[in-house]
Design a protein around this motif. Structure first.
Motif, PDB file in Angstrom:
ATOM      1  N   THR A  21     -71.903  73.799  59.287  1.00 12.32           N
ATOM      2  CA  THR A  21     -71.192  75.078  59.211  1.00 12.32           C
ATOM      3  C   THR A  21     -69.829  74.960  59.909  1.00 12.32           C
ATOM      4  O   THR A  21     -69.585  74.001  60.648  1.00 12.32           O
ATOM      5  N   GLU A  22     -68.985  75.955  59.687  1.00 13.52           N
ATOM      6  CA  GLU A  22     -67.699  76.001  60.374  1.00 13.52           C
ATOM      7  C   GLU A  22     -67.915  76.064  61.887  1.00 13.52           C
ATOM      8  O   GLU A  22     -67.175  75.461  62.653  1.00 13.52           O
ATOM      9  N   GLU A  23     -68.934  76.786  62.327  1.00 12.07           N
ATOM     10  CA  GLU A  23     -69.241  76.872  63.755  1.00 12.07           C
ATOM     11  C   GLU A  23     -69.695  75.519  64.298  1.00 12.07           C
ATOM     12  O   GLU A  23     -69.316  75.124  65.402  1.00 12.07           O
ATOM     13  N   ASP A  24     -70.496  74.792  63.533  1.00  9.84           N
ATOM     14  CA  ASP A  24     -70.890  73.434  63.938  1.00  9.84           C
ATOM     15  C   ASP A  24     -69.658  72.545  64.091  1.00  9.84           C
ATOM     16  O   ASP A  24     -69.556  71.761  65.035  1.00  9.84           O
ATOM     17  N   LEU A  25     -68.737  72.662  63.149  1.00 12.02           N
ATOM     18  CA  LEU A  25     -67.509  71.865  63.185  1.00 12.02           C
ATOM     19  C   LEU A  25     -66.690  72.201  64.427  1.00 12.02           C
ATOM     20  O   LEU A  25     -66.202  71.309  65.121  1.00 12.02           O
ATOM     21  N   ARG A  26     -66.546  73.479  64.711  1.00 16.09           N
ATOM     22  CA  ARG A  26     -65.817  73.913  65.903  1.00 16.09           C
ATOM     23  C   ARG A  26     -66.457  73.326  67.164  1.00 16.09           C
ATOM     24  O   ARG A  26     -65.760  72.822  68.049  1.00 16.09           O
ATOM     25  N   TYR A  27     -67.755  73.387  67.251  1.00 10.36           N
ATOM     26  CA  TYR A  27     -68.446  72.847  68.421  1.00 10.36           C
ATOM     27  C   TYR A  27     -68.222  71.345  68.529  1.00 10.36           C
ATOM     28  O   TYR A  27     -67.910  70.825  69.596  1.00 10.36           O
ATOM     29  N   PHE A  28     -68.348  70.632  67.415  1.00 13.66           N
ATOM     30  CA  PHE A  28     -68.208  69.177  67.393  1.00 13.66           C
ATOM     31  C   PHE A  28     -66.808  68.729  67.794  1.00 13.66           C
ATOM     32  O   PHE A  28     -66.637  67.780  68.556  1.00 13.66           O
ATOM     33  N   LEU A  29     -65.787  69.411  67.290  1.00 11.30           N
ATOM     34  CA  LEU A  29     -64.412  68.972  67.506  1.00 11.30           C
ATOM     35  C   LEU A  29     -63.754  69.546  68.758  1.00 11.30           C
ATOM     36  O   LEU A  29     -62.792  68.969  69.256  1.00 11.30           O
ATOM     37  N   SER A  30     -64.244  70.667  69.261  1.00 10.83           N
ATOM     38  CA  SER A  30     -63.550  71.245  70.415  1.00 10.83           C
ATOM     39  C   SER A  30     -64.457  71.600  71.584  1.00 10.83           C
ATOM     40  O   SER A  30     -64.191  71.186  72.713  1.00 10.83           O
ATOM     41  N   ILE A  31     -65.502  72.348  71.349  1.00  3.87           N
ATOM     42  CA  ILE A  31     -66.330  72.828  72.458  1.00  3.87           C
ATOM     43  C   ILE A  31     -67.066  71.690  73.156  1.00  3.87           C
ATOM     44  O   ILE A  31     -67.039  71.583  74.386  1.00  3.87           O
ATOM     45  N   HIS A  32     -67.699  70.829  72.392  1.00  4.39           N
ATOM     46  CA  HIS A  32     -68.448  69.722  72.999  1.00  4.39           C
ATOM     47  C   HIS A  32     -67.528  68.817  73.831  1.00  4.39           C
ATOM     48  O   HIS A  32     -67.842  68.532  74.997  1.00  4.39           O
ATOM     49  N   PRO A  33     -66.389  68.358  73.294  1.00  3.11           N
ATOM     50  CA  PRO A  33     -65.507  67.540  74.132  1.00  3.11           C
ATOM     51  C   PRO A  33     -65.000  68.292  75.368  1.00  3.11           C
ATOM     52  O   PRO A  33     -64.921  67.712  76.456  1.00  3.11           O
ATOM     53  N   LEU A  34     -64.674  69.572  75.213  1.00  3.57           N
ATOM     54  CA  LEU A  34     -64.201  70.353  76.345  1.00  3.57           C
ATOM     55  C   LEU A  34     -65.268  70.416  77.433  1.00  3.57           C
ATOM     56  O   LEU A  34     -64.977  70.186  78.610  1.00  3.57           O
TER      57      LEU A  34
END
Length: 62
Positions: A21-34
């Motif tokens: 999902t778009e939310e999964d993508l957001r988490y993968f690319l920004s939230i998780h690294p942050l």
């Protein structure tokens, strides 16, 4: 990874094909690294272009 931009393009194609999902993508690319980089050093992004967004996310998470 010789070309880091390939990660973003490949990850986005998974969202385009509805594998994630778009939310999964957001988490993968920004939230998780942050969360990874600030887990031991809250100031990891200080002085960078994402400092404000990182601080806002961390403040909202508390």
């Amino acid at each position: 990874m010789p070309d880091i931009t390939a990660v973003t393009a490949n990850a986005y194609s998974m969202a385009e094909h509805e594998i994630i999902t778009e939310e999964d993508l957001r988490y993968f690319l920004s939230i998780h690294p942050l969360e990874l980089y600030t887990s031991l050093n809250q100031d990891f992004f200080k002085g960078t272009g994402v400092e404000k967004a990182a601080n806002e996310y961390l403040a909202a998470k508390k």
